[in-house]
Design an enzyme around this catalytic site. Structure first.
Site, PDB file in Angstrom:
ATOM      1  CB  CYS A   1      -0.521   2.564   4.026  1.00 27.25           C
ATOM      2  SG  CYS A   1      -2.244   1.887   3.422  1.00 27.25           S
ATOM      3  CG  ASP A   2       3.219   1.158   4.452  1.00 23.81           C
ATOM      4  OD1 ASP A   2       2.503   1.602   5.801  1.00 23.81           O
ATOM      5  OD2 ASP A   2       3.042   0.081   4.048  1.00 23.81           O
TER       6      ASP A   2
ATOM      7  CB  CYS B   1      -0.818   0.006   1.161  1.00 21.15           C
ATOM      8  SG  CYS B   1      -1.784   1.260   1.358  1.00 21.15           S
TER       9      CYS B   1
END
Length: 317
Positions: A135-136, A132
């Site tokens: 997300c990261d 992701c």
């Protein structure tokens, strides 16, 4: 007989459980083999509102679970083998548990990221391997990263990662990409993106608990090399966890549950879906939690006019 059963304990399922429990609906929540969903595989979560210093993924999910339990949600461990949605009450068959019946059902079983299945991938998830970018990606500011994949998702993630990384290399096992032309053009016109096509990933290389490279094999020459990187983003798609439904719920061509626009209602009256199992676009913890809230409210409203039992008498007894 239960008022509502929730399948899944990711952000969507646990948020639904919190709302249902606070409404005195005594939800039964079925945990699968990976309680907490994909967030339990991540390390620090910095984009979930309310945690200015961030929070570890497993801690966030444990807090959600405790909150649901505080209001009376009951958790059962087991794997849902199948469900019978032919009539109400619905039947839920869980390994290791007695068969369950419920007036309503909330499906929040999520979607699983497809994996490469190569050495070093699983053990370095959360240590440089991610599925992701949104997300990261922030954690790779000023670093080099690799995106594996050739579809629209891979192109989108690669372009997004150029906001943070100094270099983004796309690795794909074929010479041609599956992505749409507009997505390919965006990636090819981004001067931060480099390419390693016709290359098959064969191993994630790591040292001192962090990813340092990706070993690939050139499909034409057979030569192997290690591409240096600080992070690896696997973008080869997701699989919605809907196989146990055996076609009883309407899904799209990819297998994601179809819900009525602006709601979490499925085509089966009394069955609701929330989280990534019905969302192939956003796939974020906060959007999943939002649909979990929607599912709980939709379920509660449905039962107001469609209850099978007089629950006031059941609760008094």
């Amino acid at each position: 007989m239960h008022k509502v059963i929730v399948l899944g304990t990711g952000p969507a399922g646990l948020t639904a459980a919190i709302y249902l429990a606070r409404a005195n609906m005594k939800p039964i929540v079925i945990e699968g083999m990976e309680p907490g969903g994909q967030l339990t595989l991540t390390t620090e979560v910095e984009n979930f509102p309310g945690f200015p210093e961030g929070i570890m993924g497993p801690d966030l999910m444990e807090n959600m679970r405790k909150q649901a339990e505080r209001f009376g949600a009951e958790f059962l461990k087991g794997w849902v083998r199948k469900v019978d949605l032919s009539k109400r009450p619905f039947k839920v068959f869980v390994d290791g548990q007695a068969d369950l019946e419920s007036e309503t059902l909330i499906i929040s079983t999520g979607a699983s990221a497809k994996r490469l299945g190569i050495p070093g991938e699983k053990e370095n998830t959360g240590r440089g391997v991610s599925t992701c970018a949104t997300c990261d990606g922030f954690f790779f500011r000023g670093k080099k990263v690799i995106v594996v994949g050739g579809g629209d998702s891979a192109m989108e993630e690669a372009n997004f990662l150029t906001k943070f990384a100094t270099e983004v290399r796309i690795v794909h096992r074929r010479n041609e990409l599956r992505a749409s032309k507009i997505m390919q053009d965006r990636a090819r016109n981004n001067n931060k993106i480099t390419w390693s096509l016709n290359s098959t990933p064969i191993e994630v290389v790591a040292a001192e608990n962090r990813v340092t490279g990706l070993k690939v094999r050139n499909n034409e020459t057979g030569n192997e090399e290690i591409l240096e990187t600080d992070g690896l983003f696997v973008a080869i798609g997701h699989t919605p966890n809907t196989g146990f439904l055996e076609g009883q719920i309407q899904t799209d061509e990819m297998g994601y549950i179809t819900v009525k626009p602006g709601s979490t209602e499925t085509n089966v009256l009394g069955v609701f879906a929330c989280g990534d199992v019905q969302d192939h676009k956003y796939r974020q913890a906060i959007t999943a939690a939002g649909t979990g809230c929607m599912a709980a409210l939709d379920c509660e409203k449905f039962l107001e006019g469609n209850a099978i039992h007089d629950w006031s008498l059941v609760l008094k007894s």
